[in-house]
Design an enzyme around this catalytic site. Structure first.
Site, PDB file in Angstrom:
ATOM      1  N   CYS A 134       0.838  -1.199   0.000  1.00 49.90           N
ATOM      2  CA  CYS A 134       0.000   0.000   0.000  1.00 49.90           C
ATOM      3  C   CYS A 134       0.876   1.252   0.000  1.00 49.90           C
ATOM      4  O   CYS A 134       1.453   1.603   1.024  1.00 49.90           O
ATOM      5  CB  CYS A 134      -0.900  -0.038   1.232  1.00 49.90           C
ATOM      6  SG  CYS A 134      -1.850   1.462   1.470  1.00 49.90           S
ATOM      7  N   CYS A 137       0.079   3.937   2.523  1.00 48.93           N
ATOM      8  CA  CYS A 137       0.374   3.554   3.910  1.00 48.93           C
ATOM      9  C   CYS A 137       1.880   3.578   4.158  1.00 48.93           C
ATOM     10  O   CYS A 137       2.358   4.155   5.120  1.00 48.93           O
ATOM     11  CB  CYS A 137      -0.130   2.140   4.179  1.00 48.93           C
ATOM     12  SG  CYS A 137      -1.813   1.839   3.599  1.00 48.93           S
ATOM     13  N   ASP A 138       2.636   2.914   3.277  1.00 50.53           N
ATOM     14  CA  ASP A 138       4.035   2.636   3.569  1.00 50.53           C
ATOM     15  C   ASP A 138       5.025   3.459   2.746  1.00 50.53           C
ATOM     16  O   ASP A 138       6.224   3.418   3.013  1.00 50.53           O
ATOM     17  CB  ASP A 138       4.314   1.136   3.363  1.00 50.53           C
ATOM     18  CG  ASP A 138       3.535   0.277   4.364  1.00 50.53           C
ATOM     19  OD1 ASP A 138       3.091   0.832   5.389  1.00 50.53           O
ATOM     20  OD2 ASP A 138       3.370  -0.927   4.123  1.00 50.53           O
TER      21      ASP A 138
HETATM   22  P1  FAD Z   1     -10.598  -6.068   6.326  1.00 49.41           P
HETATM   23  O1  FAD Z   1      -9.659  -5.385   7.223  1.00 49.41           O
HETATM   24  O2  FAD Z   1     -10.083  -6.828   5.158  1.00 49.41           O
HETATM   25  O3  FAD Z   1     -11.497  -7.053   7.223  1.00 49.41           O
HETATM   26  C1  FAD Z   1     -12.347  -8.015   6.647  1.00 49.41           C
HETATM   27  C2  FAD Z   1     -12.999  -8.882   7.717  1.00 49.41           C
HETATM   28  O4  FAD Z   1     -13.898  -9.796   7.113  1.00 49.41           O
HETATM   29  C3  FAD Z   1     -12.022  -9.756   8.516  1.00 49.41           C
HETATM   30  O5  FAD Z   1     -12.509  -9.886   9.839  1.00 49.41           O
HETATM   31  C4  FAD Z   1     -12.104 -11.088   7.780  1.00 49.41           C
HETATM   32  O6  FAD Z   1     -11.696 -12.190   8.567  1.00 49.41           O
HETATM   33  C5  FAD Z   1     -13.582 -11.130   7.500  1.00 49.41           C
HETATM   34  N1  FAD Z   1     -14.052 -12.028   6.431  1.00 49.41           N
HETATM   35  C6  FAD Z   1     -13.633 -12.124   5.148  1.00 49.41           C
HETATM   36  N2  FAD Z   1     -14.388 -13.035   4.476  1.00 49.41           N
HETATM   37  C7  FAD Z   1     -15.294 -13.518   5.370  1.00 49.41           C
HETATM   38  C8  FAD Z   1     -16.364 -14.472   5.295  1.00 49.41           C
HETATM   39  N3  FAD Z   1     -16.681 -15.126   4.170  1.00 49.41           N
HETATM   40  N4  FAD Z   1     -17.089 -14.713   6.437  1.00 49.41           N
HETATM   41  C9  FAD Z   1     -16.811 -14.064   7.599  1.00 49.41           C
HETATM   42  N5  FAD Z   1     -15.821 -13.143   7.721  1.00 49.41           N
HETATM   43  C10 FAD Z   1     -15.074 -12.888   6.614  1.00 49.41           C
HETATM   44  N6  FAD Z   1      -4.725   1.294   5.621  1.00 49.41           N
HETATM   45  C11 FAD Z   1      -4.480   2.477   6.207  1.00 49.41           C
HETATM   46  O7  FAD Z   1      -5.371   3.325   6.291  1.00 49.41           O
HETATM   47  N7  FAD Z   1      -3.239   2.747   6.758  1.00 49.41           N
HETATM   48  C12 FAD Z   1      -2.222   1.845   6.741  1.00 49.41           C
HETATM   49  O8  FAD Z   1      -1.109   2.134   7.225  1.00 49.41           O
HETATM   50  C13 FAD Z   1      -2.471   0.581   6.121  1.00 49.41           C
HETATM   51  N8  FAD Z   1      -1.479  -0.343   6.016  1.00 49.41           N
HETATM   52  C14 FAD Z   1      -1.754  -1.554   5.454  1.00 49.41           C
HETATM   53  C15 FAD Z   1      -0.744  -2.520   5.424  1.00 49.41           C
HETATM   54  C16 FAD Z   1      -0.995  -3.780   4.904  1.00 49.41           C
HETATM   55  C17 FAD Z   1       0.102  -4.807   4.911  1.00 49.41           C
HETATM   56  C18 FAD Z   1      -2.303  -4.093   4.393  1.00 49.41           C
HETATM   57  C19 FAD Z   1      -2.612  -5.473   3.859  1.00 49.41           C
HETATM   58  C20 FAD Z   1      -3.308  -3.125   4.402  1.00 49.41           C
HETATM   59  C21 FAD Z   1      -3.048  -1.855   4.922  1.00 49.41           C
HETATM   60  N9  FAD Z   1      -4.017  -0.858   4.946  1.00 49.41           N
HETATM   61  C22 FAD Z   1      -3.768   0.345   5.559  1.00 49.41           C
HETATM   62  C23 FAD Z   1      -5.370  -1.080   4.368  1.00 49.41           C
HETATM   63  C24 FAD Z   1      -6.391  -1.379   5.483  1.00 49.41           C
HETATM   64  O9  FAD Z   1      -5.891  -2.430   6.292  1.00 49.41           O
HETATM   65  C25 FAD Z   1      -7.744  -1.755   4.886  1.00 49.41           C
HETATM   66  O10 FAD Z   1      -8.211  -0.707   4.057  1.00 49.41           O
HETATM   67  C26 FAD Z   1      -8.790  -2.009   5.976  1.00 49.41           C
HETATM   68  O11 FAD Z   1      -8.368  -3.015   6.869  1.00 49.41           O
HETATM   69  C27 FAD Z   1     -10.120  -2.416   5.348  1.00 49.41           C
HETATM   70  O12 FAD Z   1     -11.035  -2.697   6.362  1.00 49.41           O
HETATM   71  P2  FAD Z   1     -12.282  -3.652   6.108  1.00 49.41           P
HETATM   72  O13 FAD Z   1     -12.996  -3.730   7.410  1.00 49.41           O
HETATM   73  O14 FAD Z   1     -13.034  -3.185   4.924  1.00 49.41           O
HETATM   74  O15 FAD Z   1     -11.683  -5.070   5.680  1.00 49.41           O
END
Ligand code: FAD
Length: 307
Positions: A134, A137-138
């Site tokens: 990202c 982010c990084d």
């Molecule tokens: P997610 O965090 O992807 O959560 C999804 C959830 O759904 C999880 O609990 C998962 O287990 C669950 N799930 C998935 N499929 C199913 C299913 N079929 N049944 C039940 N549960 C399920 N963003 C920033 O703003 N700043 C940063 O510094 C940053 N650094 C990052 C670094 C890395 C390495 C990565 C990978 C991402 C980073 N991001 C950062 C991006 C950020 O993490 C995401 O935008 C954010 O987590 C999205 O949130 P979300 O709740 O939409 O999804």
């Protein structure tokens, strides 16, 4: 049955849970891995009001806040199917992989996304140790250093342009014989003095030393000659895949598999809302996912009081 059932426990799902529970209604959250992508994140420096935190700590903070409001957390539960309510105001069913069926008057889908891996030696080993996904982010962590971007589509070229303004030098590696990004982006990239582009190039290895990335090897696909570049960071930009496979054929998905939502988080299925990285909302970031989760919860509450 639940008034609001949330599927997914990342920032979007956690924010939805807090907003819904504060309405005094019955809220449940089923998540395969609470915290979502936060569990794979080291330093977080762009969550407004928090100067610096790390992913596992932010995940634990989210879980504590969700628990504080008495939300029923069903951890390590994976949804396998959603079945629409038979009539307006009826129960939507969420089927779990373990055979269980959860029923709710409204559902919020927040299953997030995952970055596609290049699957070369060194990628997993040096994740968060120079291998990043990202640029928003990084990127700042590589200020003044040399990096590579793998992927010449729109996200890769945007990342390379963004990084070129922060780092010393960017090498973009594209597998195909030309960049697939929009021409306006490619022209912008080519105009930058500190960018090198290698098309028709296959990344073969990410190398490192003392626990940190120190280079990348790629094969020139025209000549089969392998080259090695010395650098400190590699950004993998070959696609973000939404976790929506289990929804195919039930509600509207974009051509990228994202759940299509309107400005209030409604999906095409009545009583079902969505938020975060699994949706069509652009810019996949924690603060955006959390804001969208709050919005979906308020929309779900609006749906409940009208039905
Ligand atoms: P997610 O965090 O992807 O959560 C999804 C959830 O759904 C999880 O609990 C998962 O287990 C669950 N799930 C998935 N499929 C199913 C299913 N079929 N049944 C039940 N549960 C399920 N963003 C920033 O703003 N700043 C940063 O510094 C940053 N650094 C990052 C670094 C890395 C390495 C990565 C990978 C991402 C980073 N991001 C950062 C991006 C950020 O993490 C995401 O935008 C954010 O987590 C999205 O949130 P979300 O709740 O939409 O999804």
């Amino acid at each position: 049955p639940y008034d609001v059932l949330i599927v997914g426990g990342g920032p979007a799902g956690a924010a939805a849970a807090v907003y819904a529970a504060r309405k005094g209604i019955r809220v449940g959250i089923a998540a395969e891995r609470f915290g979502g992508q936060l569990n794979d994140t080291m330093s977080i420096e762009n969550y407004i009001s928090v100067l610096e935190t790390n992913g596992p700590k932010l995940a634990a903070d989210l879980e504590a806040q969700v628990q504080h409001y008495g939300v029923e957390i069903m951890a390590m539960q994976r949804a396998s199917k959603i079945v629409s309510a038979e009539q307006t105001g009826g129960m939507t069913e969420v089927h779990l992989e373990n055979g269980g069926v959860l029923k709710a008057k409204s559902v919020i889908l927040s299953t997030g996304a995952r970055w596609r891996n290049v699957n070369v030696p060194g990628e997993a080993e040096y994740k968060n140790k120079g291998v990043a996904y990202c640029p928003h982010c990084d990127g700042p962590l590589f200020k003044g250093k040399r990096v590579s971007v793998i992927g010449g589509g729109n996200s890769g070229v945007e990342a390379a342009i963004d990084l070129a303004g922060i780092v010393e030098h960017v090498t973009l590696i594209e597998f195909a014989d030309q960049l697939k990004a929009d021409a306006v982006l490619v022209n912008k990239l080519k105009s930058l003095p500190n960018v090198t582009i290698h098309a028709n190039a296959q990344t073969t290895e990410i190398t490192g030393e003392s626990g940190k990335v120190n280079g990348l090897s790629y094969k020139d696909r025209a000549t089969d000659v392998v080259h090695h570049i010395e650098l400190e960071g590699v950004f993998v930009q070959i696609g973000l895949v939404p976790n929506t496979e289990f929804l195919k054929g039930t509600l509207e998905l974009s051509k990228f598999g994202e759940i299509v939502v309107d400005a209030k988080g409604h999906t095409s299925m009545p009583g079902v809302f969505a938020a975060g990285d699994c949706t069509t909302v652009p810019y996949k970031q924690i603060i955006i996912a959390a804001g969208e989760g709050a919005k979906a919860a308020l929309s779900a509450f609006d749906h409940l009081i009208r039905n």
